[in-house]
Design an enzyme around this catalytic site. Structure first.
Site, short mmCIF file in Angstrom:
data_model
loop_
_atom_site.label_atom_id
_atom_site.label_comp_id
_atom_site.label_asym_id
_atom_site.label_seq_id
_atom_site.Cartn_x
_atom_site.Cartn_y
_atom_site.Cartn_z
N CYS A 318 -4.60 40.14 23.75
CA CYS A 318 -3.61 40.55 22.60
C CYS A 318 -3.88 39.95 21.83
CB CYS A 318 -2.35 39.61 22.81
SG CYS A 318 -2.40 38.02 23.03
N GLU A 352 -4.13 45.16 19.58
CA GLU A 352 -3.98 44.72 21.66
C GLU A 352 -6.03 45.76 22.16
OE1 GLU A 352 -2.35 43.34 24.49
OE2 GLU A 352 -1.38 43.52 23.57
#
Length: 361
Positions: A318, A352
């Site tokens: 992330c 992401e």
């Protein structure tokens, strides 16, 4: 070219620039719906005279009239959230006990159709509030939780059950209020499918660190003989255990350990009673692959040494900055076979990404 595609292209260019100097394959890009992609939404509840409405504030600004944004609808949120928003406001407006000192609200929606609403107050919630809230819950067909300082009142249940499709199968997940879940369910399905495709044919057993509620664990378990997953949060472990049983994933075991603790156990530097109590014997596993989905800080140095020992590494990130730092180390021993961008958060700077690594010959 529309605005969404432009922002996705900028993210793709940013990733390609960030990973210059490493031997990276072409990035696979997985787009999001442009609207109605967030399954979670949080709002302040603003009171002006007798009227109440949802509100947000400009990022970085303190709460105040100048930065107030009224939100009768929120296009980023799921359609189910948008449909419920006016119904909830209208119903609460009819009840002084529900309306009084109502401060904030959190919606947790699902693709399965279930909805959890957490109503947050600046007052103690009493029996009168509970009676009114139960009628509201029945009227709207949702689950309701009441919260105030030091108080959590669960009327029926504090979770929803989500269904996600990945690699031709449907998986059920218990998602507990206040615990982490992937906010963009449709992109999450794409991430699960990508991870399963990356794991295809690797064989052997899988070790997973930071498994949460088993989001990736369950689909990946269809690609390996046995899976050992680790997670430190008791709430997430409880959800993962329910999910394992609900999906009949009989080849999965969960160890309640942090990544750092598991590293100590794996390297035999420290025994853990929790492993013994759960009947987990590390020597029973023949790990071919490790899967990691770490927090924003990335994988710590000691755990990274453990990761580098595995033949294959599937890494979901992330935070591209910490992924780059981790790859600077891992690419000394591994090559990047696949590289992906998942647009979980459209029109924000968040990215992401995922990589599949294979040990060099």
């Amino acid at each position: 070219m529309n605005a969404y595609q432009q922002q996705l292209n900028r993210k793709t260019d940013y990733l390609n620039d960030l990973f210059q100097g490493l031997a990276m394959p072409p990035v696979e890009v997985f787009a999001s719906p442009e609207q109605h992609y967030r399954m979670r939404a949080e709002f302040r509840v603003w009171h002006e005279g007798d009227e109440i409405f949802y509100a947000m504030f400009e990022p970085g600004q303190k709460a105040g009239g100048a930065s107030l944004i009224r939100c009768d609808q929120f296009p980023a949120a799921a359609l189910s959230v948008n449909e419920l928003m006016p119904e909830l406001i209208a119903a609460v407006s009819e009840s002084e006990v529900l309306k009084k000192r109502w401060y904030a609200v959190e919606f947790l929606g699902t693709l399965s159709g279930e909805m959890l609403v957490t109503m947050i107050y600046h007052k103690r919630l009493d029996e009168e509030w509970e009676a009114a809230a139960r009628l509201l819950q029945q009227r709207l067909g949702v689950w309701i939780i009441g919260r105030s300082r030091g108080q959590k009142l669960v009327l029926a249940q504090d979770f929803v059950t989500e269904t996600l499709n990945a690699a031709g199968k449907t998986f059920r997940y218990r998602q507990i209020e206040g615990s982490f879940t992937q906010p963009n369910a449709q992109v999450c399905e794409k991430m699960l499918a990508w991870a399963c495709a990356a794991a295809e044919g690797l064989g052997g057993d899988l070790l997973e660190l930071y498994c949460g509620n088993g989001n990736f664990t369950l689909p990946l378990a269809t690609r390996f003989q046995k899976v050992l997953a680790t997670e430190v949060s008791k709430t997430s472990v409880a959800a993962a255990m329910w999910n394992i049983e609900a999906n009949q994933s009989d080849n999965v075991k969960i160890a309640r350990l942090s990544a750092e603790e598991f590293t100590e156990a794996y390297t035999q530097n420290r025994p853990f009673r929790r492993l013994q109590e759960q009947g987990i014997e590390l020597s029973d596993y023949r790990f071919s692959t490790i899967f990691v989905d770490p927090p924003r800080a990335g994988v710590d140095d000691e755990t990274l040494k453990l990761v580098a020992q595995f033949e294959h590494v599937i890494y979901i990130s992330c935070n591209p900055q910490t992924l780059r730092a981790n790859l600077d180390t891992l690419c000394q021993t591994h090559t990047v076979e696949r590289f992906a961008l998942f647009d979980q958060f459209p029109f924000t700077h968040h990215i992401e990404s995922g990589v599949l690594l294979k040990r060099k010959k």
